[in-house]
Enzyme design. Structure first.
Site, mmCIF file in Angstrom:
data_model
loop_
_atom_site.group_PDB
_atom_site.id
_atom_site.type_symbol
_atom_site.label_atom_id
_atom_site.label_comp_id
_atom_site.label_asym_id
_atom_site.label_seq_id
_atom_site.Cartn_x
_atom_site.Cartn_y
_atom_site.Cartn_z
ATOM 1 N N HIS A 1 0.837 -1.266 0.032
ATOM 2 C CA HIS A 1 0.108 -0.003 -0.150
ATOM 3 C C HIS A 1 0.717 1.366 -0.085
ATOM 4 C CE1 HIS A 1 1.080 0.899 4.264
ATOM 5 N NE2 HIS A 1 0.678 -0.505 4.358
ATOM 6 N N GLU B 1 -2.321 -6.959 7.532
ATOM 7 C CA GLU B 1 -0.945 -7.042 8.187
ATOM 8 C C GLU B 1 -0.931 -7.716 9.611
ATOM 9 O OE1 GLU B 1 2.141 -7.227 8.443
ATOM 10 O OE2 GLU B 1 2.850 -4.998 7.820
#
Length: 239
Positions: A38, A112
């Site tokens: 990202h 994550e």
């Protein structure tokens, strides 16, 4: 956003190519996975543990996501986008979906790692407050941050997500939008490297990594941490 979004059960990088995996015998057409980290957030800019907190992209992160999307759209062939549910990844994936028109799937298992009480801290701050726990975490994939998730647990869900993707989209080109730990986990599997190898990899925000996955279970790392698009260089498809 262009393209249909669905949700998966359970939770640099040119598309295409049927080349052999490294020095091995040709293994047929691969499933190509383009792993996109990202764009920048406030915590990534300060190199702090980001974890499961749903942190937004900064203006720079939005710009980076747009540049990555433009690069991926420059060579047609993206069939599907699979993203972590966290907004920093999801917003980056939406930029790719808009640029390519490919459908977007959300897979919770690509989130994550949960860094527990280290969330928001720098490495130095975590080392000062939890020296023994941090040393154990660095030494073993089975050790977890206080209140968090071990690399071994992360690997189970991330590798499961990748296996589902390959099964559902065999021989396609998929953009996988995720985070540092999941992407490094996938690189370790491709290279048959131990989890400790993750500490020797640098993965920049909005970088692209390409792994080709073959039907015989082998994989080929074709590129890692490619950030050429962030310098706004023209991307040339090399075949």
């Amino acid at each position: 956003m262009t393209g249909q979004e669905t949700r998966a059960p359970g939770g640099g990088a040119a598309p295409g190519g049927g080349a052999s995996p490294g020095w091995e015998k040709a293994a047929g057409r691969p499933t190509t996975t383009l792993l996109l980290r990202h764009g920048a957030t406030e915590l990534s800019a300060e190199r702090r543990f980001s974890g499961r907190d749903d942190i937004a992209l900064t203006k720079e992160g939005i710009r980076q996501a747009g540049l990555a999307a433009r690069r991926l759209a420059a060579a047609p062939g993206v069939d599907v986008i699979v993203t972590s549910p966290l907004q920093r990844a999801r917003r980056s994936a939406e930029a790719v979906a808009e640029a390519t028109g490919a459908p977007m799937i959300v897979d919770d298992d690509l989130a994550e790692a949960d860094f527990g009480q280290w969330q928001g801290l720098s490495f130095a701050e975590a080392s000062q407050r939890w020296p023994d726990e941090l040393a154990a975490w660095l030494a073993s994939p089975d050790a977890a941050p206080p209140g968090g998730e071990s690399f071994a647990v992360v690997a189970l869900r991330v590798l499961g997500a990748m296996d589902r993707l390959i099964k559902a989209h065999q021989h396609s080109t998929a953009v996988v939008v995720s985070h540092v730990t999941p992407i490094k986990t996938l690189v370790c599997r491709a290279l048959l490297a131990p989890p400790e190898a993750m500490f020797r990899m640098n993965l920049d925000v909005a970088s692209l990594t390409r792994i080709d996955c073959f039907d015989n279970g082998s994989a080929l790392l074709r590129s890692f941490n490619d950030t050429a698009h962030l310098q706004q260089r023209r991307w040339r498809h090399s075949g």
